[in-house]
Design an enzyme around this catalytic site. Structure first.
Site, PDB file in Angstrom:
ATOM      1  N   LEU A  92      15.375   4.931 -12.043  1.00 31.55           N
ATOM      2  CA  LEU A  92      14.212   4.124 -11.676  1.00 31.55           C
ATOM      3  C   LEU A  92      13.682   4.479 -10.296  1.00 31.55           C
ATOM      4  CD1 LEU A  92      15.470   0.623 -12.925  1.00 31.55           C
ATOM      5  CD2 LEU A  92      13.929   2.196 -14.107  1.00 31.55           C
ATOM      6  N   GLY A  93      14.549   4.957  -9.429  1.00 33.25           N
ATOM      7  CA  GLY A  93      14.136   5.311  -8.076  1.00 33.25           C
ATOM      8  C   GLY A  93      15.326   5.759  -7.266  1.00 33.25           C
ATOM      9  N   GLN A  94      15.028   6.364  -6.143  1.00 34.05           N
ATOM     10  CA  GLN A  94      16.119   6.797  -5.284  1.00 34.05           C
ATOM     11  C   GLN A  94      15.675   6.807  -3.836  1.00 34.05           C
ATOM     12  OE1 GLN A  94      16.869  10.750  -6.915  1.00 34.05           O
ATOM     13  NE2 GLN A  94      15.830  11.697  -5.172  1.00 34.05           N
ATOM     14  N   GLY A  95      16.674   6.640  -2.963  1.00 36.37           N
ATOM     15  CA  GLY A  95      16.423   6.667  -1.535  1.00 36.37           C
ATOM     16  C   GLY A  95      17.432   7.546  -0.844  1.00 36.37           C
TER      17      GLY A  95
ATOM     18  N   VAL B 172      18.798   4.181  -8.179  1.00 34.37           N
ATOM     19  CA  VAL B 172      18.738   2.984  -9.020  1.00 34.37           C
ATOM     20  C   VAL B 172      18.459   3.422 -10.452  1.00 34.37           C
ATOM     21  CG1 VAL B 172      17.616   0.769  -9.427  1.00 34.37           C
ATOM     22  CG2 VAL B 172      17.879   1.613  -7.086  1.00 34.37           C
TER      23      VAL B 172
ATOM     24  N   ASP C  38      12.227  -2.375   5.974  1.00 31.20           N
ATOM     25  CA  ASP C  38      11.739  -1.265   5.143  1.00 31.20           C
ATOM     26  C   ASP C  38      10.736  -1.774   4.112  1.00 31.20           C
ATOM     27  OD1 ASP C  38      11.423   1.322   4.273  1.00 31.20           O
ATOM     28  OD2 ASP C  38      13.264   1.363   3.084  1.00 31.20           O
TER      29      ASP C  38
ATOM     30  N   THR D  86      20.238   6.726   0.548  1.00 29.93           N
ATOM     31  CA  THR D  86      21.655   6.357   0.382  1.00 29.93           C
ATOM     32  C   THR D  86      22.025   5.933  -1.031  1.00 29.93           C
ATOM     33  OG1 THR D  86      21.184   4.077   1.031  1.00 29.93           O
ATOM     34  CG2 THR D  86      21.788   5.601   2.788  1.00 29.93           C
ATOM     35  N   ALA D  87      21.073   5.851  -1.957  1.00 28.08           N
ATOM     36  CA  ALA D  87      21.412   5.346  -3.289  1.00 28.08           C
ATOM     37  C   ALA D  87      20.366   5.734  -4.316  1.00 28.08           C
ATOM     38  CB  ALA D  87      21.570   3.825  -3.245  1.00 28.08           C
TER      39      ALA D  87
END
Length: 713
Positions: free
Chosen positions: A15-18, A23, A135, A20-21
């Site tokens: 679904l998404g990413q940043g 989803v 953020d 550090t993680a």
């Protein structure tokens, strides 16, 4: 397939990413319920342990409809790693909504207000719990469709969040660079050492950028080449932004920065909402933390904006639609003042139609009690004639159409194709505004003409009633003259009374002669009415909008193909040929839309404005004429009443004179017996005069009641 004791997911369902993680979309092993699972990467475990635990702690304290819910903390893999099991928002994020071509120029007004309401409510919950997010951005605002089809936006990603009260500061840096406060940007992006500390208002800066992005479809601060390709200028724009401005754009390389104080004309928000946002944004997009609003003031001002009701008003003199944002408890007097600011029509000159009828509003009435309006059924404002209708303010869509390059680059082509489809959407929206404007011009004109026809009929009836009254007075004048002359022979009476009555009747005669020319304006109005109906019929059969929508559907299909191909590393020969054909077809469809807009929509709109201007001049001329006629007739009625009083006074004087003469006569002696027949004859004449005056008074009262019913007074 990764899993926890209760949930499992596929790595393709990201679904998404940043930093550090990532989803993923996951499912409950027993119920099949869809959830979002946040899985941390190795980089996240390099952070201090208290920082790693912070997100768990933050989410555990929060419980609000506009905050993504934390369902559980479970473990996965070997060695065991903690993962967050959270509420799944199937409609993506605010960023994904803004990336749709339909929203290339910002959200619709209704959707935008939902975004503001949800973000403000979510942030208020954070501040009540002493949490700073650090953020805030469209990618961290998730969207869920409620059971009534209304969007619900929820704040998520609390990896950078921490406890912080209003008077506390922090020194660590987090966030996404386009949405960063300039002081944090300088340290985090430009890597410049500094000893500054930051307060909770850094979230307000990020909210301001997010609100602008959602309203316009683009970021407020744009150096030449983009914010990530020109970081020094990006910082210069944000750090040196003058007070009162809400955006800064550099159009040319090494060129000057253009400072902007207003939301762009391409923005889909109404002028009424823009004005309120333009009062909020400069005060939260403030680099100086001492000058920036605090959260208390931010919440107060946004609440003040969100609690207002909307009254839709179409200004016929301007040929423009307005949305009046006003509190339900405000008076109509305040409403008319706001209308005056937006339309230029003074409160005392404002007249409204609603659903075909004149709509009377009392200044002391609360706006809550006004009839409910919508975009389809607004109040139609008429007032003094303006110099010319302003019409709809819009930017020519032709300037927004990008050009597709002949070379094949699936990534670049996708980006340009998206902008092309966005421009087509915008062209259709402008088209709809122009067509709606024409519709209300014709609708308002039709109502005014019908009202004027009725007014013409009333004026003719008024004139007939006044003429009847006048003829009655002429008969009275004739009888009064005969009686007065007879009385004058027997008594020494001042003839000035009779002369005054005659002068009043002559004045009435002169006034009536001023309006003796024809009151028949119905032929002019009927001709205008036929023109309006003809134009309305033409609008009903016009196919311009349908043809443009058909082109839009085809551009959307081509765009979906571009969207699929952008992930391909290379195209085969046949795929490349199809891709080139799609580019040609996309360009041709865009050109067709522009051609219809420029050669049909705009030309018809300009003709409609010209026809409206001419029609309003005719209507104003007739209104002025009818106003003069009504004024003449009112003056006649007043003079007739004055004449009636003069006649009554004259009769009273005659009666008094007769009584005085009879009283001074002694008992009849032979010497005075000669005068008795004459006195008796005069008495008989005076009684006859009184009877005649009673008859005249009855006729006058009857005529007066007719005139009162016709609103002559």
């Amino acid at each position: 397939m990764p899993s926890t004791p209760s949930y499992l997911w596929e790595l393709e369902d990201i679904l998404g990413q940043g930093a550090t993680a990532k989803v993923y979309k996951a499912r409950n092993k027993k119920s099949g319920e869809e959830v979002a699972v946040k899985v941390f990467n190795n980089a996240s475990y390099l952070r201090p342990f208290e920082v790693q635990m912070r997100e768990f702690e933050m989410l555990g304290k929060l419980n609000h409809i506009n905050i993504v819910k934390l369902f559980a903390v479970e473990e996965t893999g070997s060695p065991k790693q903690k993962v967050l099991i959270m509420e799944y928002c199937a409609s993506g994020s605010l960023l994904s909504v803004l990336e749709e071509p339909e929203n290339g120029f910002g959200l619709s007004e209704s959707e935008y207000l939902i975004v503001v309401q949800c973000v403000v409510a979510g942030m208020n919950h954070l501040r009540e719990n002493g949490i700073v997010h650090r953020d805030i951005k469209p990618g961290n605002i998730m969207r869920l469709i409620g059971k009534y089809g209304r969007s619900i936006y929820k704040l998520t990603d609390f990896g950078a969040a921490r406890q912080l009260q209003d008077d506390e500061t922090f020194v660590s840096v987090y966030g996404t660079e386009e949405y960063l406060h300039p002081h944090i940007y300088e340290r985090a992006v430009l890597k410049k050492p500094q000893q500054k500390v930051y307060g909770v208002t850094v979230d307000l800066w990020s909210i301001g950028v997010t609100f602008y992005h959602a309203a316009c479809g683009s970021l407020p601060f744009m150096p030449y080449g983009g914010p990530r390709n020109n970081k020094e200028i990006m910082h210069k724009i944000t750090a040196e932004k003058p007070p009162g401005t809400i955006a800064g754009v550099q159009q040319k390389e090494n060129g000057p920065i253009e400072w902007i104080c207003e939301l762009p004309v391409t923005c889909r928000l109404s002028e009424g909402l823009k004005a309120q946002l333009e009062a909020i944004l400069p005060n939260i997009l403030e680099a100086d933390q001492e000058k920036c609003w605090g959260f208390d003031q931010f919440f107060a001002e946004t609440k003040n904006m969100l609690e207002r009701m909307v009254i839709h008003v179409f200004s016929l003199p301007q040929a423009r639609m307005h949305k009046i944002y006003i509190h339900h408890y405000n008076s109509v007097a305040i409403f008319t003042e706001i209308v005056a600011k937006q339309t230029g029509v003074a409160p005392e000159r404002q007249t409204y139609f609603y659903e075909g009828h004149l709509y009377t509003i009392r200044p002391t009435l609360q706006v809550l009690h006004l009839s409910k309006t919508t975009e389809q059924y607004p109040f139609i404002l008429i007032g003094c004639e303006s110099e010319g209708p302003m019409g709809v303010t819009y930017k020519d869509p032709a300037f927004g159409f990008p050009r597709l390059l002949p070379s094949v680059d699936v990534s670049v082509d996708f980006s340009i194709a998206k902008n092309v489809v966005s421009a087509v959407y915008q062209t259709l929206r402008v088209t709809q505004l122009l067509l709606t404007c024409q519709e209300f011009l014709l609708r308002g004109s039709y109502w005014i003409i019908q009202n004027l026809k009725a007014e013409c009929h009333r004026i003719v009836e008024k004139k007939s009633a006044v003429m009847s009254h006048y003829n009655c007075m002429c008969n009275t004048e004739s009888r009064n003259t005969r009686l007065y002359n007879a009385a004058y022979k027997d008594f020494a009476i001042d003839k000035q009374d009779q002369g005054g009555c005659r002068k009043k009747l002559q004045l009435i005669r002169n006034t009536l002669s001023s309006c003796s020319h024809s009151l028949d304006k119905e032929s002019m109005l009927q001709f205008s009415l036929l023109e309006v109906k003809k134009d309305q019929d033409h609008m009903r059969v016009d196919t311009s909008m349908d043809r443009m929508k058909h082109c839009l559907q085809k551009t959307q299909l081509i765009f979906q193909q571009f969207k699929k191909r952008r992930h391909l590393s290379r195209l085969s020969y046949n795929e490349e040929q199809i891709h080139k054909l799609d580019k040609i077809n996309l360009v041709n469809l865009a050109k067709k839309v522009l051609t219809i807009f420029e050669e049909e929509i705009v030309q018809k709109y300009q003709a409609a404005l010209s026809g409206h201007s001419s029609r309003m001049r005719t209507i104003t001329e007739i209104q002025t004429h009818l106003g003069l006629m009504n004024g003449y007739l009112v003056a006649c009625v007043k003079d007739l009443h004055s004449y009636e009083e003069s006649v009554n006074n004259t009769v009273d004087k005659l009666a008094q004179r007769m009584q005085q003469t009879c009283l001074v006569q002694p008992n009849h002696s032979p010497a005075s017996s000669y005068h008795v027949p004459a006195e008796q004859a005069l008495t008989v004449r005076m009684h006859k005069l009184q009877d005649q005056m009673k008859s005249v008074s009855y006729e006058l009262e009857k005529n007066n009641s007719i005139i009162e019913r016709l609103n002559v007074s």
